[in-house]
Motif scaffolding. Structure first.
Motif, PDB file in Angstrom:
ATOM      1  N   ILE A  84       0.854  -1.187   0.000  1.00 21.19           N
ATOM      2  CA  ILE A  84       0.000   0.000   0.000  1.00 21.19           C
ATOM      3  C   ILE A  84       0.886   1.232   0.000  1.00 21.19           C
ATOM      4  N   VAL A  85       0.609   2.143  -0.910  1.00 17.98           N
ATOM      5  CA  VAL A  85       1.324   3.421  -0.943  1.00 17.98           C
ATOM      6  C   VAL A  85       0.298   4.527  -0.736  1.00 17.98           C
ATOM      7  N   THR A  86       0.526   5.360   0.266  1.00 12.23           N
ATOM      8  CA  THR A  86      -0.346   6.510   0.483  1.00 12.23           C
ATOM      9  C   THR A  86       0.411   7.778   0.111  1.00 12.23           C
ATOM     10  N   VAL A  87      -0.300   8.721  -0.481  1.00 11.38           N
ATOM     11  CA  VAL A  87       0.317   9.956  -0.973  1.00 11.38           C
ATOM     12  C   VAL A  87      -0.484  11.147  -0.475  1.00 11.38           C
ATOM     13  N   GLN A  88       0.207  12.138   0.066  1.00  8.03           N
ATOM     14  CA  GLN A  88      -0.424  13.410   0.391  1.00  8.03           C
ATOM     15  C   GLN A  88       0.249  14.488  -0.438  1.00  8.03           C
ATOM     16  N   THR A  89      -0.543  15.225  -1.190  1.00  5.79           N
ATOM     17  CA  THR A  89      -0.008  16.259  -2.072  1.00  5.79           C
ATOM     18  C   THR A  89      -0.331  17.657  -1.575  1.00  5.79           C
ATOM     19  N   GLU A  90      -0.977  17.753  -0.416  1.00  6.23           N
ATOM     20  CA  GLU A  90      -1.272  19.055   0.176  1.00  6.23           C
ATOM     21  C   GLU A  90      -0.461  19.178   1.460  1.00  6.23           C
ATOM     22  N   ILE A  91       0.611  19.937   1.415  1.00  2.87           N
ATOM     23  CA  ILE A  91       1.537  20.024   2.542  1.00  2.87           C
ATOM     24  C   ILE A  91       1.550  21.445   3.081  1.00  2.87           C
ATOM     25  N   GLY A  92       1.253  21.609   4.367  1.00  2.10           N
ATOM     26  CA  GLY A  92       1.311  22.919   4.996  1.00  2.10           C
ATOM     27  C   GLY A  92       2.751  23.334   5.241  1.00  2.10           C
ATOM     28  N   ILE A  93       2.932  24.566   5.645  1.00  2.00           N
ATOM     29  CA  ILE A  93       4.276  25.112   5.821  1.00  2.00           C
ATOM     30  C   ILE A  93       4.938  24.547   7.071  1.00  2.00           C
ATOM     31  N   GLY A  94       6.249  24.475   7.037  1.00  4.97           N
ATOM     32  CA  GLY A  94       7.046  24.146   8.200  1.00  4.97           C
ATOM     33  C   GLY A  94       6.931  22.708   8.663  1.00  4.97           C
ATOM     34  N   ALA A  95       7.518  22.474   9.841  1.00  7.53           N
ATOM     35  CA  ALA A  95       7.541  21.128  10.404  1.00  7.53           C
ATOM     36  C   ALA A  95       6.139  20.633  10.723  1.00  7.53           C
ATOM     37  N   GLU A  96       5.257  21.524  11.127  1.00  2.18           N
ATOM     38  CA  GLU A  96       3.890  21.128  11.460  1.00  2.18           C
ATOM     39  C   GLU A  96       3.167  20.580  10.231  1.00  2.18           C
ATOM     40  N   GLY A  97       3.396  21.203   9.070  1.00  2.00           N
ATOM     41  CA  GLY A  97       2.764  20.718   7.848  1.00  2.00           C
ATOM     42  C   GLY A  97       3.236  19.333   7.462  1.00  2.00           C
ATOM     43  N   LEU A  98       4.549  19.092   7.595  1.00  4.78           N
ATOM     44  CA  LEU A  98       5.088  17.764   7.297  1.00  4.78           C
ATOM     45  C   LEU A  98       4.584  16.724   8.291  1.00  4.78           C
ATOM     46  N   GLN A  99       4.489  17.099   9.557  1.00  4.18           N
ATOM     47  CA  GLN A  99       4.010  16.160  10.564  1.00  4.18           C
ATOM     48  C   GLN A  99       2.557  15.773  10.288  1.00  4.18           C
ATOM     49  N   ARG A 100       1.740  16.739   9.915  1.00  4.10           N
ATOM     50  CA  ARG A 100       0.341  16.429   9.621  1.00  4.10           C
ATOM     51  C   ARG A 100       0.243  15.513   8.406  1.00  4.10           C
ATOM     52  N   ALA A 101       1.046  15.791   7.381  1.00  7.30           N
ATOM     53  CA  ALA A 101       1.037  14.934   6.197  1.00  7.30           C
ATOM     54  C   ALA A 101       1.435  13.513   6.557  1.00  7.30           C
ATOM     55  N   ARG A 102       2.425  13.368   7.420  1.00  8.20           N
ATOM     56  CA  ARG A 102       2.851  12.035   7.854  1.00  8.20           C
ATOM     57  C   ARG A 102       1.702  11.314   8.571  1.00  8.20           C
ATOM     58  N   GLU A 103       1.032  12.027   9.475  1.00  7.28           N
ATOM     59  CA  GLU A 103      -0.054  11.407  10.229  1.00  7.28           C
ATOM     60  C   GLU A 103      -1.222  11.035   9.318  1.00  7.28           C
ATOM     61  N   GLU A 104      -1.474  11.834   8.297  1.00  8.18           N
ATOM     62  CA  GLU A 104      -2.538  11.492   7.349  1.00  8.18           C
ATOM     63  C   GLU A 104      -2.170  10.244   6.539  1.00  8.18           C
ATOM     64  N   CYS A 105      -0.912  10.161   6.136  1.00 11.89           N
ATOM     65  CA  CYS A 105      -0.475   8.975   5.399  1.00 11.89           C
ATOM     66  C   CYS A 105      -0.539   7.727   6.279  1.00 11.89           C
ATOM     67  N   ILE A 106      -0.122   7.853   7.542  1.00 14.16           N
ATOM     68  CA  ILE A 106      -0.187   6.721   8.461  1.00 14.16           C
ATOM     69  C   ILE A 106      -1.637   6.286   8.659  1.00 14.16           C
ATOM     70  N   THR A 107      -2.522   7.255   8.856  1.00 16.59           N
ATOM     71  CA  THR A 107      -3.935   6.950   9.092  1.00 16.59           C
ATOM     72  C   THR A 107      -4.528   6.151   7.947  1.00 16.59           C
ATOM     73  N   THR A 108      -4.319   6.627   6.732  1.00 18.03           N
ATOM     74  CA  THR A 108      -4.891   5.958   5.565  1.00 18.03           C
ATOM     75  C   THR A 108      -4.286   4.576   5.383  1.00 18.03           C
ATOM     76  N   LEU A 109      -2.978   4.473   5.525  1.00 20.46           N
ATOM     77  CA  LEU A 109      -2.305   3.188   5.355  1.00 20.46           C
ATOM     78  C   LEU A 109      -2.772   2.179   6.409  1.00 20.46           C
ATOM     79  N   ALA A 110      -2.817   2.607   7.675  1.00 23.49           N
ATOM     80  CA  ALA A 110      -3.170   1.685   8.754  1.00 23.49           C
ATOM     81  C   ALA A 110      -4.593   1.170   8.618  1.00 23.49           C
ATOM     82  N   ARG A 111      -5.522   2.047   8.273  1.00 20.58           N
ATOM     83  CA  ARG A 111      -6.919   1.609   8.158  1.00 20.58           C
ATOM     84  C   ARG A 111      -7.086   0.579   7.055  1.00 20.58           C
ATOM     85  N   VAL A 112      -6.467   0.820   5.908  1.00 17.61           N
ATOM     86  CA  VAL A 112      -6.647  -0.096   4.781  1.00 17.61           C
ATOM     87  C   VAL A 112      -5.878  -1.395   5.006  1.00 17.61           C
ATOM     88  N   ALA A 113      -4.634  -1.284   5.462  1.00 14.44           N
ATOM     89  CA  ALA A 113      -3.806  -2.484   5.622  1.00 14.44           C
ATOM     90  C   ALA A 113      -4.376  -3.448   6.649  1.00 14.44           C
TER      91      ALA A 113
END
Length: 347
Positions: A84-113
C-alpha cells in the motif's frame, strides 16, 4: 506484518517543485518472514541496505547496485502479500505541515492495511525507527496515531506498533525499496524502478482515501462511502470539511500532476474524513463535521427525506470525538517537543 517507510519532497525544496509526502506499507505473510529476510540479505550481499545510498554508489559500484534494486523489487513482487502506498499532495508550511502529512499517510495506510480481506489480516505495523536527536518524540507520535485510531474504533484494537532500526530488521528494506521507487516515479516521472511492484500495489491518496490506480483483491474496495458532509463542492455535491492549510505551489512532473488530478476529482467519504481528524488529533475537525452533518440531517428531514445510515454515522462521530477528548486529557502534561524543520529534498 506491515513494514513501513516514507519518502518526501518538502516545501521550499531546492528544486522549486511541488512538495508531497508518500508512505509505503509492505505486507509480508508471517509464514514467509524468515525466508524473505534471508533472501533479501542474499541478494544484497551485506548486512546493510539503503536504496538511496546504493543508487548513489555509497555502498559499492553503481553498475552493480542499481541493477540490484530492480532484482530486489522483482523478488518482492513475487513474495509480498500486498503493498500500500499513500500519498499526500497538500503540505502545509514548516515542520507542522510535514508532521500532519505524515499522520494522514499513516492513518490511511493503517486503516486499509489492517482491514484487508485476508482471513488473517495484519496486526503488527513496523515503522523504521526515527532518530530522537533529529525527530524528538517522533516515534511516540507515530504510535499515538494508532492509539487514537484504535480508541475511536477505526482500527482493530489488537493492532500493535513497533519502531525498529533497519539494522535490526532487514524486512524494513522492503519498505525502503518501495518508498524510494515510488518517490522516483512521482518526483522524476521515472517508472523504471517501481514497475515490478505495480501489480501488487494499491496507491491511495491520503486526503480522500481513494485508490488512484489499480486494486488488490485482499484490500477493502475503495467505494464512495457516506458522502453527505460539509457544504458543497464543484457541481453542487457535498464536500468534506478540512482545516485550511497553506499549500506550497511549484513545478511538477506528469506523474505527480496525474495523482493530484485524480484525487481532486474524488469526494472523500465521511468516515475517512473522521479518520483523518482522529489520526491528526484534530477535535475541531471532528466538531465541524458533526455540526455540518447535523445540518445535513435537518435539511433532509425538512424535505421529508430519510437520511441514509444516519445513526451509524452519528455514533462514529461521537466515538471519534470522545476518543480525541480522552487522549487530549491524557496528553496535557506530556506534550512532545516540536518536530524540527526538514530541509532539502529527501531520497
Amino acid at each position: 506484518m506491515v513494514f513501513v517507510d516514507e519518502s518526501l519532497r518538502p516545501p521550499g525544496n531546492s528544486y522549486g517543485e511541488r512538495p508531497f509526502y508518500t508512505m509505503s506499507g509492505v505486507t509480508i505473510p508471517k509464514e514467509s518472514l524468515e525466508s524473505v529476510r534471508k533472501e533479501l540479505e542474499r541478494i544484497v550481499g551485506q548486512d546493510y541496505w539503503h536504496t538511496t545510498e546504493a543508487y548513489n554508489g555509497k555502498l559499492g559500484p553503481v553498475e552493480e547496485l542499481r541493477p540490484r534494486i530492480l532484482e530486489l523489487n522483482e523478488y518482492l513482487a513475487q513474495v509480498v502479500d500486498f503493498n500500500i502506498v499513500t500519498v499526500q499532495t497538500e503540505i502545509g508550511i514548516g515542520a507542522e505541515g510535514l508532521q500532519r502529512a505524515r499522520e494522514e499517510c499513516i492513518t490511511t495506510l493503517a486503516r486499509v492495511a489492517t482491514n484487508s480481506r485476508r482471513e488473517d489480516p495484519p496486526r503488527l505495523i513496523v515503522f523504521e525507527q526515527l532518530k530522537e536527536d533529529v525527530y524528538p518524540g517522533g516515534n511516540k507520535r507515530d504510535h499515538d496515531v494508532l492509539t487514537r485510531l484504535k480508541s475511536a474504533g477505526l482500527v482493530h484494537r489488537s493492532v500493535t506498533v513497533e519502531s525498529i532500526s533497519p539494522w535490526d530488521e532487514k524486512l524494513l528494506w522492503a519498505a525502503d525499496l518501495s518508498s524510494w521507487s515510488f518517490y522516483h516515479r512521482l518526483a522524476r516521472s521515472d517508472e523504471t524502478w517501481f514497475a515490478p511492484l505495480k501489480p501488487v500495489t494499491t496507491v491511495l491518496h491520503a486526503r480522500t482515501g481513494m485508490a488512484l490506480k489499480g486494486s488488490n483483491p485482499h484490500l477493502p474496495q475503495q467505494g464512495p462511502g457516506v458522502q453527505p458532509t460539509v457544504g458543497t463542492q464543484r457541481g453542487g455535491g457535498p464536500a468534506v470539511a478540512s482545516e485550511s492549510r497553506l499549500v506550497h505551489q511549484g513545478k511538477e512532473g506528469q506523474a505527480l500532476r496525474a495523482v493530484r488530478a485524480v484525487a481532486d476529482a474524488q469526494r472523500p467519504a465521511l468516515d475517512h474524513s473522521v479518520s483523518l481528524g482522529v489520526g491528526t488529533n484534530s477535535p475541531k475537525t471532528i466538531d465541524a463535521i458533526k455540526e455540518r452533518f447535523d445540518w445535513y440531517l435537518n435539511a433532509q428531514r425538512s424535505q421529508r427525506a430519510d437520511p441514509a445510515a444516519s445513526e451509524p454515522i452519528r455514533q462514529l462521530l461521537e466515538q471519534a470525538s470522545q476518543a480525541l477528548k480522552g487522549r487530549q486529557r491524557l496528553q496535557t502534561s506530556d506534550q512532545p517537543a516540536p518536530r524540527p524543520e526538514i530541509g532539502g529534498p529527501q531520497r
